[in-house]
Write an enzyme that holds these catalytic residues in place. Structure first.
Site, PDB file in Angstrom:
ATOM      1  N   HIS A  16      -2.177  -1.165   7.753  1.00 29.58           N
ATOM      2  CA  HIS A  16      -2.448   0.192   7.269  1.00 29.58           C
ATOM      3  C   HIS A  16      -3.002   0.088   5.859  1.00 29.58           C
ATOM      4  CE1 HIS A  16      -0.874   4.615   6.963  1.00 29.58           C
ATOM      5  NE2 HIS A  16      -1.968   4.431   6.232  1.00 29.58           N
ATOM      6  N   HIS A  18      -6.545   1.433   3.725  1.00 28.89           N
ATOM      7  CA  HIS A  18      -7.842   2.112   3.640  1.00 28.89           C
ATOM      8  C   HIS A  18      -8.678   1.343   2.628  1.00 28.89           C
ATOM      9  CE1 HIS A  18      -6.176   5.742   5.684  1.00 28.89           C
ATOM     10  NE2 HIS A  18      -5.049   5.318   5.111  1.00 28.89           N
ATOM     11  N   HIS A 196      -2.742   8.499  11.946  1.00 30.96           N
ATOM     12  CA  HIS A 196      -1.730   8.922  10.980  1.00 30.96           C
ATOM     13  C   HIS A 196      -0.987  10.105  11.615  1.00 30.96           C
ATOM     14  CE1 HIS A 196      -4.024   6.552   8.182  1.00 30.96           C
ATOM     15  NE2 HIS A 196      -3.387   6.968   7.113  1.00 30.96           N
ATOM     16  N   GLU A 199       3.460  11.817   8.420  1.00 37.39           N
ATOM     17  CA  GLU A 199       3.503  11.407   7.005  1.00 37.39           C
ATOM     18  C   GLU A 199       4.099  12.578   6.217  1.00 37.39           C
ATOM     19  OE1 GLU A 199      -0.346  10.769   5.182  1.00 37.39           O
ATOM     20  OE2 GLU A 199       0.514   9.799   3.404  1.00 37.39           O
ATOM     21  N   ASP A 277      -1.396   1.009   2.303  1.00 30.73           N
ATOM     22  CA  ASP A 277      -2.108   2.294   2.371  1.00 30.73           C
ATOM     23  C   ASP A 277      -3.328   2.307   1.429  1.00 30.73           C
ATOM     24  OD1 ASP A 277      -2.531   4.791   3.465  1.00 30.73           O
ATOM     25  OD2 ASP A 277      -0.870   5.787   2.463  1.00 30.73           O
ATOM     26  N   ASP A 278      -3.113   2.678   0.161  1.00 30.42           N
ATOM     27  CA  ASP A 278      -4.198   2.756  -0.827  1.00 30.42           C
ATOM     28  C   ASP A 278      -3.712   2.064  -2.106  1.00 30.42           C
ATOM     29  OD1 ASP A 278      -6.084   4.768   0.603  1.00 30.42           O
ATOM     30  OD2 ASP A 278      -4.105   5.699   0.699  1.00 30.42           O
TER      31      ASP A 278
END
Ligand code: ADE
Ligand code: ZN
Length: 338
Positions: A16, A18, A196, A199, A277-278
């Site tokens: 996961h 991005h 997703h 969340e 994630d980020d």
């Protein structure tokens, strides 16, 4: 307790991530300068001061705005190679990387520029580090399903080397049920399907992703703990969750790591994985996420190895590579902590 250096030696898979969320402030400034663009930030510190998020939407506003500096294939190649270099240093052996085609198309960046750059960067990153990767195209759930379907067909027509599709962006008010035709087409094309869900929105969104989209993994999914029947479904069908602990705290899904539901999910027997994630926005790459949960939730080396085994199981790697990675994880567990 494992030391952070020991955690970087634990072989793991990232599921996961991005790629646009790996855009570090320094690279934002460098690319802006290269393209002769004026940024709305006075300095790196001014930009970093904006990384105090209220919720998912406040993050997405900055995430999409900063993408303006990604214009050429070379920009995407640099971003991807830099991520693989950093991931490899944290023990990542394979990464299934998300990208947001629509976020670039709406800015006038051709899809070919994006895909060529990602492929070139992935190739260079693997040649340098040995860490492999695959691409998953995510569709923006706050845009129409018609547009998503059109972009999927463009990716197919250009023979983009994607292994699957995902669904991301603003969740609440944009349920999976709006995207059934896109996921049906992806299934017909033999692509993997993830989304997703759960969340910020509740368990209903996870049920829809499972029952209407037929997803093989759920990204985040942390709100599933509010529904015992849903947790049982995830356990029985071995549907993995790609959990992102530092992201959840930065986006205020949980007040602190101590409040995170990871221990509940593991105790229930859910195939839970740890991801970043980020990472440029949330204070750490995947090894930082492992270190943070080890520290804040009291996970021991066996727990960390179990999470790494889950990441292998949940990946779309061929069986032979999974067996080899599982052996490497067992070898790590068998060694004394450094
Ligand atoms: N796009 C990038 N990061 C995301 C996240 N955490 N949730 C939804 N969409 C995203
Ligand atoms: Zn995400």
């Amino acid at each position: 307790m494992s030391s952070p250096t020991d955690i970087t030696a634990l072989p793991k898979v990232e599921l996961h991530l991005h790629i646009e969320g790996t855009l570090e402030p320094e690279l934002i400034f460098e690319l802006a300068s290269r393209h002769g663009m004026e940024l709305p930030y006075a300095s790196l510190d001014d930009l970093r001061a904006r990384y105090a998020f209220e919720d998912l939407q406040s993050f997405l506003d900055l995430y999409y705005a900063n993408m303006a500096v990604l214009r050429t294939a070379d920009d995407f190649a640099r971003l991807t190679a830099a991520y693989l270099r950093r991931a490899a240093a944290g023990g990542v052996r394979h990464a299934e990387i998300f990208f947001d085609p629509q976020a670039h198309l709406v800015r006038g960046v051709p899809l070919a520029e994006v895909v060529e750059g990602l492929v070139e960067g992935a190739y260079a990153g693997t040649a340098e580090t040995g860490t492999t990767s695959a691409l998953i195209a995510c569709f923006l759930r706050d845009r129409s399903s018609e547009e998503a379907l059109e972009v999927l067909e463009q990716l197919v027509a250009m023979k983009a080397p994607i292994i699957g599709i995902g669904l991301d962006s603003a969740e609440v008010g944009h349920p999976a049920s709006e995207f059934t035709d896109v996921y049906a087409r992806a299934a017909e094309l033999g692509l993997h399907r993830v989304a997703h869900a759960g969340e910020e929105a509740g368990p209903d969104y996870v049920w829809e992703a499972l029952d209407l989209l037929g997803v093989q993994r759920v990204d985040h999914g942390v709100q599933s703990v509010r529904d015992h029947t849903l947790v049982q479904r995830l356990v029985v069908d071995r549907i993995p969750l790609t959990v992102c602990p530092l992201s959840n705290v930065r986006l205020r899904v949980f007040e602190s790591l101590a409040d995170h539901v990871l221990p509940q999910l593991l105790a229930a027997g859910v195939v839970t994985t740890i991801n970043s994630d980020d990472p440029a926005y949330f204070g750490g790459y995947v090894d930082d996420n492992y270190a943070a949960v080890a520290d804040q939730l009291g996970l021991d080396r066996a727990d960390l190895a179990r999470l790494a085994h889950h990441s292998v199981e949940a990946s779309f790697l061929p069986q032979g590579r999974k067996v080899a990675l599982d052996r490497e994880i067992d070898a790590w567990l068998g060694e004394p902590a450094s």
